[in-house]
Design a protein around this motif. Structure first.
Motif, PDB file in Angstrom:
ATOM      1  N   THR A   1      42.217  99.304  19.863  1.00  6.41           N
ATOM      2  CA  THR A   1      43.187  98.207  19.923  1.00  6.41           C
ATOM      3  C   THR A   1      44.180  98.441  21.056  1.00  6.41           C
ATOM      4  O   THR A   1      44.420  99.578  21.486  1.00  6.41           O
TER       5      THR A   1
ATOM      6  N   ARG B   1      47.313  98.180  20.804  1.00  5.23           N
ATOM      7  CA  ARG B   1      48.417  98.991  20.270  1.00  5.23           C
ATOM      8  C   ARG B   1      48.097 100.479  20.407  1.00  5.23           C
ATOM      9  O   ARG B   1      48.929 101.257  20.869  1.00  5.23           O
ATOM     10  N   ASP B   2      46.884 100.892  20.008  1.00  4.93           N
ATOM     11  CA  ASP B   2      46.519 102.310  20.089  1.00  4.93           C
ATOM     12  C   ASP B   2      46.443 102.788  21.541  1.00  4.93           C
ATOM     13  O   ASP B   2      46.865 103.902  21.853  1.00  4.93           O
TER      14      ASP B   2
ATOM     15  N   ARG C   1      49.973 103.203  22.778  1.00 10.86           N
ATOM     16  CA  ARG C   1      50.581 104.419  22.216  1.00 10.86           C
ATOM     17  C   ARG C   1      50.131 105.661  22.987  1.00 10.86           C
ATOM     18  O   ARG C   1      50.939 106.546  23.274  1.00 10.86           O
TER      19      ARG C   1
ATOM     20  N   ASP D   1      47.823  89.484  19.544  1.00  3.93           N
ATOM     21  CA  ASP D   1      48.306  90.513  18.621  1.00  3.93           C
ATOM     22  C   ASP D   1      47.780  91.874  19.066  1.00  3.93           C
ATOM     23  O   ASP D   1      46.571  92.116  19.026  1.00  3.93           O
ATOM     24  N   PRO D   2      48.653  92.789  19.495  1.00  2.39           N
ATOM     25  CA  PRO D   2      48.195  94.101  19.957  1.00  2.39           C
ATOM     26  C   PRO D   2      47.558  94.940  18.851  1.00  2.39           C
ATOM     27  O   PRO D   2      46.790  95.844  19.134  1.00  2.39           O
ATOM     28  N   GLU D   3      47.863  94.607  17.595  1.00  2.00           N
ATOM     29  CA  GLU D   3      47.287  95.351  16.470  1.00  2.00           C
ATOM     30  C   GLU D   3      45.809  95.040  16.279  1.00  2.00           C
ATOM     31  O   GLU D   3      45.059  95.866  15.761  1.00  2.00           O
ATOM     32  N   THR D   4      45.375  93.861  16.693  1.00  2.00           N
ATOM     33  CA  THR D   4      43.986  93.448  16.451  1.00  2.00           C
ATOM     34  C   THR D   4      43.189  93.193  17.726  1.00  2.00           C
ATOM     35  O   THR D   4      41.964  93.116  17.678  1.00  2.00           O
TER      36      THR D   4
END
Length: 144
Positions: free
Chosen positions: A23, A25-26, A29, A66-69
């Protein structure tokens, strides 16, 4: 300075990479944790893309996605240009300037060995390109 190669300018010992399904988001990070502006997207040991901080801003946040998905494969730059590690630094600067890249994967023997960032490179005068870069930028400004 003119004799330096792109491979000598790589500041990280091993390239940071993720798989295409990671993702946003990951990936972000990891980039934050390692203090870098890009991450390679690899599939079965092959470079398939690069995801950069600009991709996160322009293709995710501004979209908005959506950065989470959202997987990096959906927003990465596919099949990025690369340069061999033995290429002169001037070649990297020219390619980055012409194409607007800030991060460029570097290869040795067909394998990705790192990424060179515009921040890693001496700009212009240190390698005799300042006049050429000034002319290109002046021309680009006149064309706008």
């Amino acid at each position: 300075m003119e004799d330096r190669t792109v491979g000598e300018m790589i500041s990280r010992s091993a390239p940071l990479s993720v798989g295409p399904s990671t993702t946003v988001r990951d990936a972000a990070r990891l980039m934050h944790e390692h203090k870098c502006g890009s991450i390679l997207v690899m599939e079965e040991g092959r470079l398939v893309g690069i995801f950069t901080e600009r991709d996160a801003l322009w293709r995710v946040a501004a979209a908005p996605l959506d950065p989470e998905t959202t997987p990096v494969a959906a927003v990465m730059t596919r099949d990025p240009a690369t340069l061999p590690a033995d290429a002169p630094v001037a070649d990297a600067l020219r390619l980055m300037d012409e194409c607007g890249f800030w991060h460029l994967p570097v290869t040795r023997g067909g394998e990705v060995v790192g990424v060179v960032s515009i921040r890693d490179l001496p700009i212009g005068g240190g390698i005799g390109l300042q006049d050429e870069l000034d002319r290109r930028h002046a021309l680009a400004e006149r064309m706008l």
